[in-house]
Design an enzyme around this catalytic site. Structure first.
Site, short mmCIF file in Angstrom:
data_model
loop_
_atom_site.label_atom_id
_atom_site.label_comp_id
_atom_site.label_asym_id
_atom_site.label_seq_id
_atom_site.Cartn_x
_atom_site.Cartn_y
_atom_site.Cartn_z
N SER A 103 4.39 -30.57 47.14
CA SER A 103 4.74 -31.60 46.17
C SER A 103 4.55 -31.03 44.77
O SER A 103 4.55 -29.81 44.58
CB SER A 103 3.88 -32.84 46.42
OG SER A 103 4.35 -33.93 45.67
N ASN A 104 4.39 -31.88 43.78
CA ASN A 104 4.20 -31.44 42.40
C ASN A 104 3.36 -32.51 41.68
O ASN A 104 3.14 -33.59 42.22
CB ASN A 104 5.56 -31.21 41.72
CG ASN A 104 6.38 -32.48 41.68
OD1 ASN A 104 6.03 -33.44 41.01
ND2 ASN A 104 7.48 -32.50 42.45
N PRO A 105 2.88 -32.22 40.47
CA PRO A 105 1.93 -33.14 39.83
C PRO A 105 2.53 -34.39 39.17
O PRO A 105 1.82 -35.10 38.48
CB PRO A 105 1.26 -32.27 38.74
CG PRO A 105 1.75 -30.89 38.94
CD PRO A 105 3.02 -30.96 39.70
#
Ligand code: CTP
Length: 213
Positions: free
Chosen positions: A24-26
């Site tokens: 995923s990503n932030p």
């Protein structure tokens, strides 16, 4: 609510590696949620497609949830026809595991894999650009360098009408600084402020006149 309808996407995607891990990503979804509220304030109907986030969705938005890029793609294609605008603030992952495991990927035993094969996810926004009828398409561009040049290239490649470019420091922050480029050929516009302020300015670019019908 009658009148124009905008589809806003927000938050990160998740691509599962095994039963307990994902890529995923932030992204927190804050910009996309602020955009949803900004469009509602202008009297526009909002369909908010939200990835995993703790944020509370605006009460008057119609909300649907996605997890993977493919979920998001299906939701968007379902809602694309007849939409007035699509604002793609979601931080869409570019890669997914080629062979997700059903159980948990353990670290013991013979022949345990130690590398992860990835395949590209579909570029959802580019697909919307290819299928565009009258929809106004707003893309985001997450760049670490040459913001304006890269934003203009993405506008052309994906057939977009407006691109909001920002750096990775925007992830999770309350304030943001963005560069807006559009198809007019005019200079880029720099906006800075809270994500709510920047969202209101973007919504005003998409719908210059608030809708009161
Ligand atoms: N996007 C998308 N589908 C993808 C990747 C990105 O719809 N698989 C959308 C994003 O939501 C954003 C825009 O395309 O509105 C640009 O995303 P960005 O991550 O900046 O760029 P990429 O197109 O992924 O290109 P690159 O990673 O090479 O910068």
């Amino acid at each position: 609510m009658a009148g124009p309808r905008v589809v806003v996407t927000a938050g990160p995607t998740r691509e599962w590696i095994d039963a307990v891990r994902f890529i995923s990503n932030p992204s927190t979804g804050r910009m996309g949620f602020a955009l949803a509220r900004a469009f509602l304030e202008r009297g526009v109907r909002v369909e908010l497609l939200a990835g995993p986030t703790h944020l509370e969705a605006p009460a008057r938005a119609q909300v649907a949830r996605f997890e993977t890029v493919e979920d998001l793609r299906r939701l968007l294609l379902d809602r694309y026809e007849g939409a007035c605008a699509v604002v793609m603030a979601a931080a869409v992952g570019d890669w997914r595991p080629a062979h997700p495991m059903e159980g948990k990927w353990g670290k013991r035993g013979a022949g345990v894999a130690t590398s992860l094969d990835l395949v590209a996810t579909p570029d959802v926004l580019a697909e919307l650009g290819r299928r565009k009828a009258a929809q106004f398409l707003v893309g985001f561009a997450l760049e670490t360098e040459r913001l304006e040049e890269r934003a203009r290239a993405k506008m052309a490649e994906k057939n977009l009408d407006l691109v909001v470019a920002n750096g990775p420091e925007a992830f999770g922050a309350g304030h943001t600084e963005v560069l807006l480029v559009d198809r007019s050929g005019g200079p880029a516009e720099r906006l800075a402020g809270t994500k709510e302020e920047v969202a209101r300015a973007i919504a005003a670019r998409v719908f210059p006149t608030p809708f009161t019908g």
